[in-house]
Each structure stands twice: as C-alpha cells, then as structure tokens.
Design an enzyme around this catalytic site. Structure first.
Site, mmCIF file in Angstrom:
data_model
loop_
_atom_site.group_PDB
_atom_site.id
_atom_site.type_symbol
_atom_site.label_atom_id
_atom_site.label_comp_id
_atom_site.label_asym_id
_atom_site.label_seq_id
_atom_site.Cartn_x
_atom_site.Cartn_y
_atom_site.Cartn_z
ATOM 1 N N ARG A 166 0.691 -1.350 0.192
ATOM 2 C CA ARG A 166 -0.154 -0.002 0.019
ATOM 3 C C ARG A 166 0.879 1.215 0.062
ATOM 4 O O ARG A 166 0.215 2.242 -0.110
ATOM 5 C CB ARG A 166 -0.867 0.089 1.278
ATOM 6 C CG ARG A 166 -1.907 -1.206 1.347
ATOM 7 C CD ARG A 166 -3.056 -0.284 0.548
ATOM 8 N NE ARG A 166 -4.606 -0.544 1.381
ATOM 9 C CZ ARG A 166 -5.196 -1.389 1.527
ATOM 10 N NH1 ARG A 166 -4.805 -2.714 1.240
ATOM 11 N NH2 ARG A 166 -6.258 -1.221 2.176
ATOM 12 N N ARG A 203 -11.449 6.328 4.182
ATOM 13 C CA ARG A 203 -10.828 5.328 3.108
ATOM 14 C C ARG A 203 -10.503 5.802 1.794
ATOM 15 O O ARG A 203 -9.594 5.757 1.094
ATOM 16 C CB ARG A 203 -11.360 3.841 3.272
ATOM 17 C CG ARG A 203 -11.170 3.230 4.654
ATOM 18 C CD ARG A 203 -12.246 2.182 4.918
ATOM 19 N NE ARG A 203 -12.367 1.123 3.962
ATOM 20 C CZ ARG A 203 -13.301 0.372 3.822
ATOM 21 N NH1 ARG A 203 -14.419 0.464 4.570
ATOM 22 N NH2 ARG A 203 -13.228 -0.698 3.034
HETATM 23 P P1 AP5 Z 1 -8.662 -4.053 3.227
HETATM 24 O O1 AP5 Z 1 -9.348 -5.118 3.887
HETATM 25 O O2 AP5 Z 1 -7.562 -4.348 2.199
HETATM 26 O O3 AP5 Z 1 -9.595 -2.961 2.649
HETATM 27 P P2 AP5 Z 1 -9.654 -2.204 1.484
HETATM 28 O O4 AP5 Z 1 -8.617 -1.820 0.592
HETATM 29 O O5 AP5 Z 1 -10.691 -1.003 2.107
HETATM 30 O O6 AP5 Z 1 -10.536 -2.947 0.455
HETATM 31 P P3 AP5 Z 1 -12.014 -3.628 0.586
HETATM 32 O O7 AP5 Z 1 -11.701 -4.961 1.331
HETATM 33 O O8 AP5 Z 1 -13.048 -2.827 1.332
HETATM 34 O O9 AP5 Z 1 -12.547 -3.731 -0.796
HETATM 35 P P4 AP5 Z 1 -12.111 -4.559 -2.287
HETATM 36 O O10 AP5 Z 1 -11.409 -3.934 -3.003
HETATM 37 O O11 AP5 Z 1 -11.394 -5.939 -1.623
HETATM 38 O O12 AP5 Z 1 -13.735 -5.107 -2.591
HETATM 39 P P5 AP5 Z 1 -14.621 -6.305 -2.221
HETATM 40 O O13 AP5 Z 1 -14.104 -7.376 -3.411
HETATM 41 O O14 AP5 Z 1 -14.670 -6.792 -0.983
HETATM 42 O O15 AP5 Z 1 -8.018 -3.492 4.205
HETATM 43 C C1 AP5 Z 1 -8.763 -3.103 5.658
HETATM 44 C C2 AP5 Z 1 -7.840 -2.161 6.441
HETATM 45 O O16 AP5 Z 1 -6.740 -2.669 6.965
HETATM 46 C C3 AP5 Z 1 -7.328 -0.833 5.575
HETATM 47 O O17 AP5 Z 1 -8.263 0.165 5.892
HETATM 48 C C4 AP5 Z 1 -6.020 -0.576 6.636
HETATM 49 O O18 AP5 Z 1 -6.544 -0.156 7.799
HETATM 50 C C5 AP5 Z 1 -5.337 -2.098 6.859
HETATM 51 N N1 AP5 Z 1 -4.622 -2.538 5.770
HETATM 52 C C6 AP5 Z 1 -4.702 -3.596 5.000
HETATM 53 N N2 AP5 Z 1 -3.718 -3.718 4.406
HETATM 54 C C7 AP5 Z 1 -2.667 -2.732 4.626
HETATM 55 C C8 AP5 Z 1 -1.417 -2.491 4.327
HETATM 56 N N3 AP5 Z 1 -0.715 -3.355 3.254
HETATM 57 N N4 AP5 Z 1 -0.970 -1.437 4.863
HETATM 58 C C9 AP5 Z 1 -1.363 -0.488 5.704
HETATM 59 N N5 AP5 Z 1 -2.833 -1.130 6.077
HETATM 60 C C10 AP5 Z 1 -3.488 -1.775 5.453
HETATM 61 O O19 AP5 Z 1 -15.943 -5.574 -2.953
HETATM 62 C C11 AP5 Z 1 -16.566 -4.727 -2.341
HETATM 63 C C12 AP5 Z 1 -18.123 -5.099 -2.375
HETATM 64 O O20 AP5 Z 1 -18.564 -4.876 -3.710
HETATM 65 C C13 AP5 Z 1 -18.583 -6.620 -2.104
HETATM 66 O O21 AP5 Z 1 -19.699 -6.602 -1.691
HETATM 67 C C14 AP5 Z 1 -18.396 -7.383 -3.581
HETATM 68 O O22 AP5 Z 1 -19.377 -8.411 -3.383
HETATM 69 C C15 AP5 Z 1 -19.099 -6.433 -4.277
HETATM 70 N N6 AP5 Z 1 -18.352 -6.127 -5.665
HETATM 71 C C16 AP5 Z 1 -17.279 -6.632 -6.179
HETATM 72 N N7 AP5 Z 1 -17.153 -6.635 -7.351
HETATM 73 C C17 AP5 Z 1 -18.158 -6.086 -7.752
HETATM 74 C C18 AP5 Z 1 -18.539 -5.806 -9.245
HETATM 75 N N8 AP5 Z 1 -17.998 -5.841 -10.301
HETATM 76 N N9 AP5 Z 1 -19.860 -5.594 -9.455
HETATM 77 C C19 AP5 Z 1 -20.804 -5.381 -8.519
HETATM 78 N N10 AP5 Z 1 -20.546 -5.600 -6.870
HETATM 79 C C20 AP5 Z 1 -19.039 -5.829 -6.743
#
Ligand code: AP5
Ligand code: MG
Length: 194
Positions: free
Chosen positions: A87, A143
């Site tokens: 990140r 975020r």
């Molecule tokens: P993390 O869990 O990585 O959260 P994020 O980056 O905020 O990403 P998300 O998991 O929320 O989203 P995603 O892109 O995975 O989407 P998803 O597939 O779930 O990190 C959480 C926290 O941990 C951070 O805030 C930070 O504090 C910490 N952290 C983690 N890694 C770190 C690092 N390297 N360094 C520092 N801190 C770190 O999809 C979202 C939703 O949309 C789901 O409901 C899904 O079903 C839906 N969806 C997905 N694709 C589609 C589509 N094509 N069409 C319609 N709906 C869809």
C-alpha cells in the site's frame, strides 16, 4: 507467477483475487483479512492495528510488513496474488527485496479502477452482511480519501512496465475476464478448471 491487485477500497480486489486464486492455484494473500483475523483473535498486533483500521487509516508499515513477510515465507514455490499489499512505497520496496533474495520479482500489477460513487455503493452494499467495523459512512469517506493507491506507488510498477489498468465497473464475471486476459498477455495460461 507473482501478481499484485491494486485499487481503491471497495473496488473488488478481494472478490477478484479469490476467483483468480481458485482458477490458478496461486495463494491469495489479503493483508486486510489477516489484520481482521488478528483483531478478532485479540493478538498484540490486532490491538495495535484496530484503531487505525476502524478510522479508515493505514496501519503503520513496520507492523504490516512483518505480518506479510511471515505469510510470504509460508507459501513456498506457489505463485501468489496480493490483495491490499503493498500500500506504500516502503512496502513495495520491502516486497521487491524479499522476492529478489529468492531470485524472483513481481510479474504483473493490475490496477482495478472505478469512480468514487461506485466504491461507496459497493461498500455500503457490503456493510449489512460483512459486519466490518470500517464499512461505516465516516470510515468509508476516510478510506476513499486516503487509501487510493498513490501515484508514486503505481509509478514504481509502471516504470518497470508491469502495470496494467482494468476497468472495475462491469459485473464481476466481466472484470474477471479482463483480468485473466491481462494475465494471459503476461504469460499465464488463463485456464479455468471448470
Ligand atoms: P482491506 O481489507 O484491504 O480493505 P480495502 O482496501 O478498504 O478494500 P475492501 O476490502 O474494502 O474492498 P475490495 O477492493 O477488496 O472489494 P470487495 O471485493 O470486498 O484493508 C482494510 C484495512 O486494513 C485498511 O483500511 C487498513 O487499515 C488495513 N490495511 C490492510 N492492508 C494494509 C497495508 N498493506 N498497509 C497498511 N494498512 C493496511 O468488494 C466490495 C463489495 O462490492 C462486495 O460487497 C462485493 O461483493 C461487491 N463487488 C465486487 N466487485 C463487484 C462488481 N464488479 N460489481 C458489483 N459488485 C461488486
Ligand atoms: Mg478486500
């Protein structure tokens, strides 16, 4: 093959990484999932990380890098898809150095993109069933503001000719096909076992 998925919060990194890992047999490493497990289990790392995560802020590099390196050491010779790591540039440099020690390097970084309105809609849609403490309107706002992949991070891979953009707006299967096509171009046989 060693692949990174970049993209803003809620764009679908976790959804796509799970599908690609299943199709290819690669390990799926999600630092967000790992950190949530630490919080759930009440570990020392979980206590330290929780406040940052709940506010929508990045967890400090040293904590995340140590946790990630321990997981990387477990996966052996398999390929991997990274979801949510690196990140920061410091994390990218630590990753490069660790892979170089084994004679390896990142093969491809895929940058999944979508406008903020789509991100908010997806995270709010997930909020009800996920129980994630950071799927609240305030944490989602933070975020989106602070956790989009930075230009310097993307440039680190773009300069090496390893970055590809994929449009994250279409439905899940279409995004998967675009990703598999990008992996195929980079030398992976995009075969599905199904
Ligand atoms: P993390 O869990 O990585 O959260 P994020 O980056 O905020 O990403 P998300 O998991 O929320 O989203 P995603 O892109 O995975 O989407 P998803 O597939 O779930 O990190 C959480 C926290 O941990 C951070 O805030 C930070 O504090 C910490 N952290 C983690 N890694 C770190 C690092 N390297 N360094 C520092 N801190 C770190 O999809 C979202 C939703 O949309 C789901 O409901 C899904 O079903 C839906 N969806 C997905 N694709 C589609 C589509 N094509 N069409 C319609 N709906 C869809
Ligand atoms: Mg995720």
């Amino acid at each position: 093959m060693y692949v990174i998925f970049f993209g803003p919060p809620g764009v679908g990194k976790g959804t796509q990484a799970a599908i690609v890992a299943e199709r290819t047999g690669w390990a799926h490493i999600s630092t967000g999932d790992m950190l949530r497990a630490h919080v759930r289990d009440g570990t020392d790392l979980g206590h330290k990380a929780k406040a940052f995560m709940n506010k929508g802020l990045l967890v400090p590099d040293d904590l995340v890098i140590d946790m990630f390196m321990a997981r990387l050491a477990e996966i052996g010779d398999r390929g991997f898809v990274l979801d949510g790591f690196p990140r920061t540039l410091a994390q990218a440099r630590a990753l490069d150095a660790a892979l170089a020690r084994g004679g390896g390097a990142i093969d491809l970084a895929i940058n999944i993109t979508a406008p903020d309105s789509v991100l908010v809609e997806r995270m709010m849609g997930r909020a009800a069933e996920s129980g994630r403490a950071d799927d609240t309107p305030e944490a989602i706002r933070v975020r989106i503001e602070v956790q989009k992949p930075s230009a310097e991070l993307l440039d680190h891979y773009r300069r090496a000719g390893k970055l590809k953009d994929v449009d994250g707006r279409p439905a899940v299967p279409q995004v998967t096909e675009a990703i598999m096509a990008a992996l195929g171009v980079a030398g992976v046989s995009p075969q599905s076992p199904r």
